[in-house]
Design a protein around this motif. Structure first.
Motif, mmCIF file in Angstrom:
data_model
loop_
_atom_site.group_PDB
_atom_site.id
_atom_site.type_symbol
_atom_site.label_atom_id
_atom_site.label_comp_id
_atom_site.label_asym_id
_atom_site.label_seq_id
_atom_site.Cartn_x
_atom_site.Cartn_y
_atom_site.Cartn_z
ATOM 1 N N ASN A 1 0.944 -1.148 -0.022
ATOM 2 C CA ASN A 1 0.125 0.080 -0.045
ATOM 3 C C ASN A 1 0.922 1.280 -0.113
ATOM 4 O OD1 ASN A 1 -2.046 -1.638 0.477
ATOM 5 N ND2 ASN A 1 -1.888 -1.772 2.755
ATOM 6 N N PHE B 1 0.315 5.773 -0.107
ATOM 7 C CA PHE B 1 -0.436 6.739 0.020
ATOM 8 C C PHE B 1 0.004 8.095 -0.119
ATOM 9 C CE2 PHE B 1 -3.419 4.063 2.616
ATOM 10 C CZ PHE B 1 -2.223 2.866 3.275
ATOM 11 N N TYR C 1 -0.800 12.269 1.190
ATOM 12 C CA TYR C 1 -1.747 13.389 1.909
ATOM 13 C C TYR C 1 -1.209 14.384 1.566
ATOM 14 C CZ TYR C 1 -2.606 9.019 5.106
ATOM 15 O OH TYR C 1 -2.878 7.745 5.379
ATOM 16 N N LEU D 1 -3.716 15.433 8.690
ATOM 17 C CA LEU D 1 -3.753 14.728 7.320
ATOM 18 C C LEU D 1 -4.809 14.262 6.510
ATOM 19 C CD1 LEU D 1 -0.821 14.370 9.137
ATOM 20 C CD2 LEU D 1 -0.517 12.439 7.508
ATOM 21 N N SER E 1 2.495 1.106 3.448
ATOM 22 C CA SER E 1 2.570 0.301 4.751
ATOM 23 C C SER E 1 2.400 -1.051 3.898
ATOM 24 C CB SER E 1 1.024 0.522 5.292
ATOM 25 O OG SER E 1 0.075 0.050 4.484
ATOM 26 N N GLY F 1 -2.227 -5.955 4.754
ATOM 27 C CA GLY F 1 -2.746 -7.287 5.454
ATOM 28 C C GLY F 1 -3.301 -6.988 6.902
ATOM 29 N N GLY F 2 -3.481 -5.687 7.204
ATOM 30 C CA GLY F 2 -4.412 -5.486 8.438
ATOM 31 C C GLY F 2 -3.462 -4.774 9.535
ATOM 32 N N ASP G 1 -1.962 -2.157 9.916
ATOM 33 C CA ASP G 1 -0.540 -1.747 9.400
ATOM 34 C C ASP G 1 -0.094 -0.509 9.903
ATOM 35 O OD1 ASP G 1 -1.281 -2.352 5.687
ATOM 36 O OD2 ASP G 1 -0.552 -3.519 7.303
ATOM 37 N N GLN H 1 1.768 2.813 8.957
ATOM 38 C CA GLN H 1 2.088 3.576 7.847
ATOM 39 C C GLN H 1 3.706 4.259 8.078
ATOM 40 O OE1 GLN H 1 -0.680 6.195 6.074
ATOM 41 N NE2 GLN H 1 -2.237 4.520 6.294
ATOM 42 N N SER I 1 -9.107 -0.138 14.912
ATOM 43 C CA SER I 1 -8.002 0.201 15.458
ATOM 44 C C SER I 1 -7.862 1.567 15.509
ATOM 45 C CB SER I 1 -7.166 -0.706 14.929
ATOM 46 O OG SER I 1 -6.603 -0.202 13.667
ATOM 47 N N GLN J 1 -4.408 4.315 15.966
ATOM 48 C CA GLN J 1 -2.975 4.592 16.045
ATOM 49 C C GLN J 1 -2.785 6.039 16.585
ATOM 50 O OE1 GLN J 1 -1.447 3.734 12.396
ATOM 51 N NE2 GLN J 1 -1.900 1.532 12.352
ATOM 52 N N TYR K 1 0.413 9.039 16.287
ATOM 53 C CA TYR K 1 1.766 9.039 15.771
ATOM 54 C C TYR K 1 2.359 10.645 16.262
ATOM 55 C CZ TYR K 1 0.734 5.915 11.884
ATOM 56 O OH TYR K 1 0.359 4.714 11.095
ATOM 57 N N LEU L 1 4.802 6.320 14.146
ATOM 58 C CA LEU L 1 4.246 5.583 14.954
ATOM 59 C C LEU L 1 4.499 5.485 16.311
ATOM 60 C CD1 LEU L 1 1.384 3.881 14.899
ATOM 61 C CD2 LEU L 1 2.663 1.869 14.722
ATOM 62 N N THR M 1 -0.357 1.330 18.566
ATOM 63 C CA THR M 1 -1.650 0.926 17.934
ATOM 64 C C THR M 1 -2.307 0.088 19.015
ATOM 65 O OG1 THR M 1 -0.568 0.433 15.743
ATOM 66 C CG2 THR M 1 -2.730 -0.399 16.103
ATOM 67 N N VAL N 1 -6.446 -1.871 19.785
ATOM 68 C CA VAL N 1 -7.297 -2.673 18.870
ATOM 69 C C VAL N 1 -8.484 -3.201 19.880
ATOM 70 C CG1 VAL N 1 -5.575 -3.158 17.205
ATOM 71 C CG2 VAL N 1 -6.058 -4.820 19.184
ATOM 72 N N GLU O 1 -8.789 3.345 12.106
ATOM 73 C CA GLU O 1 -9.131 2.645 10.674
ATOM 74 C C GLU O 1 -10.542 2.120 10.916
ATOM 75 O OE1 GLU O 1 -6.577 -0.744 9.986
ATOM 76 O OE2 GLU O 1 -7.360 -1.299 8.022
ATOM 77 N N THR P 1 -10.488 -2.814 6.613
ATOM 78 C CA THR P 1 -9.881 -3.433 5.128
ATOM 79 C C THR P 1 -8.438 -3.616 5.302
ATOM 80 O OG1 THR P 1 -9.311 -1.218 4.309
ATOM 81 C CG2 THR P 1 -11.605 -1.636 4.077
ATOM 82 N N SER P 2 -8.066 -4.448 4.483
ATOM 83 C CA SER P 2 -6.524 -4.868 4.369
ATOM 84 C C SER P 2 -5.870 -3.563 3.808
ATOM 85 C CB SER P 2 -6.243 -6.091 3.573
ATOM 86 O OG SER P 2 -6.664 -5.962 2.382
ATOM 87 N N TYR P 3 -6.390 -2.586 3.275
ATOM 88 C CA TYR P 3 -5.548 -1.627 2.455
ATOM 89 C C TYR P 3 -4.984 -0.676 3.591
ATOM 90 C CZ TYR P 3 -8.517 -2.859 -1.201
ATOM 91 O OH TYR P 3 -9.206 -3.825 -2.357
ATOM 92 N N GLY P 4 -5.336 -0.658 4.863
ATOM 93 C CA GLY P 4 -4.576 0.210 5.992
ATOM 94 C C GLY P 4 -4.858 1.704 5.820
ATOM 95 N N LYS P 5 -6.195 1.992 5.164
ATOM 96 C CA LYS P 5 -6.433 3.555 4.915
ATOM 97 C C LYS P 5 -6.976 3.902 6.374
ATOM 98 C CE LYS P 5 -10.095 6.172 2.839
ATOM 99 N NZ LYS P 5 -11.388 6.138 2.177
ATOM 100 N N LEU P 6 -6.532 5.059 6.537
ATOM 101 C CA LEU P 6 -6.489 5.855 8.148
ATOM 102 C C LEU P 6 -7.250 7.053 7.639
ATOM 103 C CD1 LEU P 6 -2.921 5.143 9.498
ATOM 104 C CD2 LEU P 6 -5.067 3.822 10.161
ATOM 105 N N PHE Q 1 -7.249 10.502 9.880
ATOM 106 C CA PHE Q 1 -6.378 11.358 11.195
ATOM 107 C C PHE Q 1 -7.101 12.530 11.627
ATOM 108 C CE2 PHE Q 1 -2.058 9.775 10.719
ATOM 109 C CZ PHE Q 1 -2.079 8.743 9.519
#
Lengths: 113, 113
Positions: free
Chosen positions: A31, A33, A35, A43, A94, A97-98, A100, A102, B31, B33, B35, B45, B48, B50, B92, B96-101, B103
């Motif tokens: 992945n 990104f 921002y 962000l 990242s 796979g979950g 993650d 960044q 989850s 996080q 930073y 980071l 995290t 969860v 998050e 999803t497994s894309y790790g999109k956050l 902020f």
């Protein structure tokens, strides 16, 4: 250590110019990104990519496009730069796979005159 | 619309004082996080979380995830000048497994000697 590099730390462009911001990561991450960071706004996600040639719009994609031809490289393109695109641009990657983490590059401070 | 609200936006304290930063949302996160970003660098980071109700400690920093997984806090005990920086929470949604956050807008902490 994961390293995310961005092509420029500072960039000054004129209104209407086409601008390319390059990002490279060296850890084979799935992945990537882009921002932008503005005071008081945190962000905001512009675009992200979860695989080569795959891209998804983030929260503020207008005026931007992206390209991911190779896994390690993710480019942000401003087709016709405008003054309201003056900002700090941060790239991140990242593993996928979950849960993650960044990993961020140092940022590019873009000024559009 | 900001999905994650951080407070306070600015915090200026003396070395040795304690402080708490809050991160709140009306949405449930799979989850969350935290930073930390120093000037001229990208965010890094810290932790995290969860599980609802989870508490994690990192030396003088204590992180808590709310029972309903909608909020989180960062508490620093006996702040030091080296803690100065921008603190960002990121959540998050949907796992999803894309790790999109998403902020929060960040808290700028300044610790004076």
């Amino acid at each position: 250590d994961v390293k995310v590099t961005q092509s420029s730390r500072y960039l000054v462009k004129r209104t209407g110019e086409k601008v390319f911001l390059e990002c490279v990561q060296d850890m084979d991450h799935e992945n990537m990104f882009w921002y932008r960071q503005d005071p008081g706004l945190g962000l905001r996600l512009i675009y992200f990519s979860y695989d080569v040639k795959m891209k998804e719009k983030g929260d503020i994609p207008e005026g931007y496009s992206v390209s991911r031809e190779k896994k390690e490289r993710f480019s942000l393109i401003l087709e016709s730069a405008s003054t309201n695109q003056t900002s700090m641009y941060l790239c991140a990657s990242s593993p996928g796979g979950g849960l993650d983490t960044q990993y961020f590059g140092p940022g590019t401070r873009l000024t559009v005159l | 619309t900001q999905l994650l609200e951080q407070s306070p936006q600015f915090l200026s304290i003396q070395e040795g004082e304690n402080l708490t930063v809050y991160c709140n949302s009306s949405s449930v996160f799979s989850s969350l996080q935290w930073y930390r970003q120093e000037p001229g660098e990208g965010p890094v980071l810290l932790v995290t979380v969860v599980t609802g109700g989870e508490v994690k400690k990192l030396k003088r920093l204590t992180f808590q995830f709310g029972d309903a997984r909608k909020d989180s806090s960062l508490h620093i005990t006996a702040a030091q000048t080296g803690d100065t920086g921008l603190y960002l929470c990121a959540g998050e949604v949907g796992g999803t497994s894309y790790g999109k956050l998403t902020f929060g807008q960040g808290t700028i902490l300044t610790v004076h000697p």
